[in-house]
Design a protein around this motif. Structure first.
Motif, PDB file in Angstrom:
ATOM      1  N   ARG A   1      32.998  49.364 -68.446  1.00 54.82           N
ATOM      2  CA  ARG A   1      31.540  49.788 -67.494  1.00 54.82           C
ATOM      3  C   ARG A   1      31.511  48.748 -66.484  1.00 54.82           C
ATOM      4  NH1 ARG A   1      25.981  50.464 -70.305  1.00 54.82           N
ATOM      5  NH2 ARG A   1      25.846  51.595 -68.071  1.00 54.82           N
ATOM      6  N   PHE A   2      31.894  47.492 -66.885  1.00 53.43           N
ATOM      7  CA  PHE A   2      31.704  46.472 -65.730  1.00 53.43           C
ATOM      8  C   PHE A   2      32.727  46.665 -64.659  1.00 53.43           C
ATOM      9  CE2 PHE A   2      33.465  42.103 -64.497  1.00 53.43           C
ATOM     10  CZ  PHE A   2      32.561  41.665 -63.935  1.00 53.43           C
ATOM     11  N   ILE A   3      34.040  46.926 -65.052  1.00 51.93           N
ATOM     12  CA  ILE A   3      34.965  47.133 -64.104  1.00 51.93           C
ATOM     13  C   ILE A   3      34.594  48.531 -63.245  1.00 51.93           C
ATOM     14  CG2 ILE A   3      37.564  48.119 -63.824  1.00 51.93           C
ATOM     15  CD1 ILE A   3      37.142  45.013 -64.587  1.00 51.93           C
ATOM     16  N   ASP A   4      34.145  49.501 -63.865  1.00 51.37           N
ATOM     17  CA  ASP A   4      33.692  50.769 -63.121  1.00 51.37           C
ATOM     18  C   ASP A   4      32.417  50.286 -62.103  1.00 51.37           C
ATOM     19  OD1 ASP A   4      33.574  53.524 -62.628  1.00 51.37           O
ATOM     20  OD2 ASP A   4      31.586  53.609 -63.588  1.00 51.37           O
ATOM     21  N   LEU A   5      31.679  49.123 -62.545  1.00 53.43           N
ATOM     22  CA  LEU A   5      30.175  49.100 -61.531  1.00 53.43           C
ATOM     23  C   LEU A   5      31.090  48.361 -60.483  1.00 53.43           C
ATOM     24  CD1 LEU A   5      27.500  48.452 -61.072  1.00 53.43           C
ATOM     25  CD2 LEU A   5      27.713  46.348 -62.739  1.00 53.43           C
ATOM     26  N   LEU A   6      32.056  47.336 -60.477  1.00 58.81           N
ATOM     27  CA  LEU A   6      32.722  46.654 -59.569  1.00 58.81           C
ATOM     28  C   LEU A   6      33.483  47.448 -58.577  1.00 58.81           C
ATOM     29  CD1 LEU A   6      33.668  43.110 -61.088  1.00 58.81           C
ATOM     30  CD2 LEU A   6      31.728  43.817 -59.813  1.00 58.81           C
ATOM     31  N   ASP A   7      34.192  48.567 -59.254  1.00 59.39           N
ATOM     32  CA  ASP A   7      34.845  49.501 -58.274  1.00 59.39           C
ATOM     33  C   ASP A   7      34.074  50.363 -57.461  1.00 59.39           C
ATOM     34  OD1 ASP A   7      37.395  51.135 -58.111  1.00 59.39           O
ATOM     35  OD2 ASP A   7      36.055  52.566 -59.032  1.00 59.39           O
ATOM     36  N   ALA A   8      32.840  50.704 -58.132  1.00 64.38           N
ATOM     37  CA  ALA A   8      31.685  51.494 -57.387  1.00 64.38           C
ATOM     38  C   ALA A   8      31.324  50.667 -56.370  1.00 64.38           C
ATOM     39  CB  ALA A   8      30.676  51.928 -58.360  1.00 64.38           C
ATOM     40  N   VAL A   9      31.038  49.424 -56.364  1.00 61.80           N
ATOM     41  CA  VAL A   9      30.394  48.518 -55.496  1.00 61.80           C
ATOM     42  C   VAL A   9      31.528  48.132 -54.250  1.00 61.80           C
ATOM     43  CG1 VAL A   9      29.668  46.075 -54.901  1.00 61.80           C
ATOM     44  CG2 VAL A   9      28.735  47.556 -56.786  1.00 61.80           C
ATOM     45  N   LEU A  10      32.674  47.840 -54.678  1.00 55.38           N
ATOM     46  CA  LEU A  10      33.669  47.712 -53.796  1.00 55.38           C
ATOM     47  C   LEU A  10      34.426  48.675 -53.120  1.00 55.38           C
ATOM     48  CD1 LEU A  10      35.209  44.312 -55.669  1.00 55.38           C
ATOM     49  CD2 LEU A  10      33.477  44.339 -53.924  1.00 55.38           C
ATOM     50  N   PHE A  11      34.738  49.657 -53.802  1.00 58.38           N
ATOM     51  CA  PHE A  11      35.521  50.819 -53.280  1.00 58.38           C
ATOM     52  C   PHE A  11      35.064  52.131 -53.254  1.00 58.38           C
ATOM     53  CE2 PHE A  11      38.248  47.676 -55.795  1.00 58.38           C
ATOM     54  CZ  PHE A  11      38.975  47.178 -54.603  1.00 58.38           C
ATOM     55  N   GLU A  12      33.925  52.287 -54.019  1.00 56.16           N
ATOM     56  CA  GLU A  12      33.344  53.686 -53.894  1.00 56.16           C
ATOM     57  C   GLU A  12      31.829  53.744 -53.687  1.00 56.16           C
ATOM     58  OE1 GLU A  12      34.889  55.349 -57.490  1.00 56.16           O
ATOM     59  OE2 GLU A  12      36.852  56.012 -56.671  1.00 56.16           O
ATOM     60  N   PRO A  13      31.340  53.176 -52.639  1.00 54.36           N
ATOM     61  CA  PRO A  13      29.911  53.183 -52.374  1.00 54.36           C
ATOM     62  C   PRO A  13      29.004  54.350 -52.908  1.00 54.36           C
ATOM     63  CG  PRO A  13      30.928  52.746 -50.524  1.00 54.36           C
ATOM     64  CD  PRO A  13      31.928  52.821 -51.308  1.00 54.36           C
ATOM     65  N   PHE A  14      29.488  55.371 -52.551  1.00 53.95           N
ATOM     66  CA  PHE A  14      28.974  56.771 -52.651  1.00 53.95           C
ATOM     67  C   PHE A  14      28.406  56.997 -53.970  1.00 53.95           C
ATOM     68  CE2 PHE A  14      33.542  57.760 -53.244  1.00 53.95           C
ATOM     69  CZ  PHE A  14      33.402  58.415 -54.368  1.00 53.95           C
ATOM     70  N   ARG A  15      29.032  56.212 -54.933  1.00 54.16           N
ATOM     71  CA  ARG A  15      28.693  56.244 -56.364  1.00 54.16           C
ATOM     72  C   ARG A  15      27.638  55.204 -56.823  1.00 54.16           C
ATOM     73  NH1 ARG A  15      31.834  55.507 -60.891  1.00 54.16           N
ATOM     74  NH2 ARG A  15      33.425  54.223 -59.689  1.00 54.16           N
ATOM     75  N   VAL A  16      27.508  54.128 -55.985  1.00 51.93           N
ATOM     76  CA  VAL A  16      26.780  52.956 -56.414  1.00 51.93           C
ATOM     77  C   VAL A  16      25.418  52.863 -56.891  1.00 51.93           C
ATOM     78  CG1 VAL A  16      25.886  52.132 -54.082  1.00 51.93           C
ATOM     79  CG2 VAL A  16      26.843  50.483 -55.739  1.00 51.93           C
ATOM     80  N   GLU A  17      24.599  53.833 -56.259  1.00 56.26           N
ATOM     81  CA  GLU A  17      23.171  53.960 -56.639  1.00 56.26           C
ATOM     82  C   GLU A  17      23.136  54.610 -58.080  1.00 56.26           C
ATOM     83  OE1 GLU A  17      19.952  55.140 -54.028  1.00 56.26           O
ATOM     84  OE2 GLU A  17      21.346  55.810 -52.709  1.00 56.26           O
ATOM     85  N   ASN A  18      23.871  55.518 -58.295  1.00 55.88           N
ATOM     86  CA  ASN A  18      23.867  56.294 -59.730  1.00 55.88           C
ATOM     87  C   ASN A  18      24.623  55.107 -60.781  1.00 55.88           C
ATOM     88  OD1 ASN A  18      22.947  58.563 -58.731  1.00 55.88           O
ATOM     89  ND2 ASN A  18      25.092  59.452 -58.239  1.00 55.88           N
ATOM     90  N   VAL A  19      25.620  54.444 -60.452  1.00 56.62           N
ATOM     91  CA  VAL A  19      26.114  53.520 -61.251  1.00 56.62           C
ATOM     92  C   VAL A  19      25.086  52.333 -61.440  1.00 56.62           C
ATOM     93  CG1 VAL A  19      28.010  51.986 -61.838  1.00 56.62           C
ATOM     94  CG2 VAL A  19      28.531  54.022 -60.707  1.00 56.62           C
ATOM     95  N   ILE A  20      24.596  51.837 -60.638  1.00 58.00           N
ATOM     96  CA  ILE A  20      23.475  50.573 -60.679  1.00 58.00           C
ATOM     97  C   ILE A  20      22.482  51.219 -61.669  1.00 58.00           C
ATOM     98  CG2 ILE A  20      22.144  49.150 -59.728  1.00 58.00           C
ATOM     99  CD1 ILE A  20      24.118  48.962 -57.193  1.00 58.00           C
ATOM    100  N   SER A  21      22.068  52.454 -61.396  1.00 58.37           N
ATOM    101  CA  SER A  21      20.785  52.780 -62.032  1.00 58.37           C
ATOM    102  C   SER A  21      21.097  53.098 -63.613  1.00 58.37           C
ATOM    103  CB  SER A  21      20.364  54.176 -61.513  1.00 58.37           C
ATOM    104  OG  SER A  21      21.136  55.163 -61.497  1.00 58.37           O
ATOM    105  N   SER A  22      22.205  53.356 -63.987  1.00 50.72           N
ATOM    106  CA  SER A  22      22.965  53.533 -65.280  1.00 50.72           C
ATOM    107  C   SER A  22      22.875  52.349 -65.935  1.00 50.72           C
ATOM    108  CB  SER A  22      24.409  54.121 -65.352  1.00 50.72           C
ATOM    109  OG  SER A  22      25.219  53.320 -64.931  1.00 50.72           O
ATOM    110  N   TRP A  23      22.536  51.161 -65.468  1.00 44.40           N
ATOM    111  CA  TRP A  23      22.544  49.889 -66.204  1.00 44.40           C
ATOM    112  C   TRP A  23      21.154  49.614 -66.351  1.00 44.40           C
ATOM    113  CZ3 TRP A  23      26.372  46.189 -67.506  1.00 44.40           C
ATOM    114  CH2 TRP A  23      27.884  46.800 -67.464  1.00 44.40           C
ATOM    115  N   GLY A  24      20.808  48.835 -67.527  1.00 46.29           N
ATOM    116  CA  GLY A  24      19.488  48.427 -67.486  1.00 46.29           C
ATOM    117  C   GLY A  24      19.278  47.114 -66.923  1.00 46.29           C
ATOM    118  N   ILE A  25      18.187  46.615 -66.840  1.00 45.97           N
ATOM    119  CA  ILE A  25      17.733  45.685 -66.017  1.00 45.97           C
ATOM    120  C   ILE A  25      18.271  44.164 -66.331  1.00 45.97           C
ATOM    121  CG2 ILE A  25      15.924  44.057 -64.995  1.00 45.97           C
ATOM    122  CD1 ILE A  25      14.194  46.691 -64.809  1.00 45.97           C
TER     123      ILE A  25
END
Length: 200
Positions: free
Chosen positions: A8-32
């Motif tokens: 999940r951590f790698i997927d989060l970094l992957d979304a942030v650095l390489f696939e920003p179109f997924r970033v809102e959904n991926v960030i929201s799937s994590w708890g605060i």
């Protein structure tokens, strides 16, 4: 459990650095709380790597080098902790002035996690030092490489987070770049001239 968290951590970094179109959904799937832990881990690793990199690229090494590394790491940690707030504030404000909906929380998390790029600073410093790029010019080169990549990630992320055209995102981030570019460089210069006996 650990394997799933790591994935999940790698997927989060992957979304942030390489696939920003997924970033809102991926960030929201994590708890605060887990997101804060991940963000804190990124900041600590980035600060340690940046501290080591900037000390390594500024020879000669003396008995003060380890203390210089600790101070550089702590200085960068402080900077990395404050930078996401400044960037999120500027970017969100400029985006709203363009008629976009406020999204400062996601922008802050995005910037925070984008700092993972600086984890490679020490490796870049070793490469540049081996190529003979050292001291002041080496510091500027090393910093420009990382900040350039960092801004490229932010430009793409801003486009998707605020649903704006590339040229608008580019303009907003260039303004942010101008405001924030010299902050860590100035901090480093003050620190290095104070603790490195090889410099005046």
């Amino acid at each position: 459990m650990l394997k799933e968290l790591f994935s999940r951590f790698i997927d989060l970094l992957d979304a942030v650095l390489f696939e920003p179109f997924r970033v809102e959904n991926v960030i929201s799937s994590w708890g605060i709380y887990p997101l804060k832990l991940v963000g804190g881990l990124v900041l600590i690793l980035a600060a340690i790597s940046a501290g080591a990199g900037y000390v390594f690229i500024s020879p000669p090494f003396t008995g003060r080098s380890f203390g210089q590394f600790l101070i550089a790491a702590l200085t960068h940690l402080l900077f990395f902790m404050l930078l996401p707030y400044a960037i999120a504030f500027i970017v969100d404000g400029l985006a709203q002035s363009n008629g976009k909906k406020a999204n400062a929380n996601v922008t802050y998390r995005f910037v925070n996690l984008s700092l993972s790029l600086f984890i490679s600073t020490a490796a870049w410093a070793i490469l540049l030092a081996q190529l003979g790029v050292k001291s002041g010019f080496g510091v500027i080169t090393l910093y420009s490489i990382h900040y350039g990549l960092f801004m490229a990630v932010l430009i793409r992320g801003t486009s998707y987070i605020y649903d704006m055209k590339f040229k608008d995102s580019f303009r907003i981030n260039i303004i942010t770049f101008i405001v924030t570019f010299f902050l860590p460089l100035a901090m480093y210069s003050a620190m290095i001239t104070s603790f490195n006996p090889s410099l005046p």
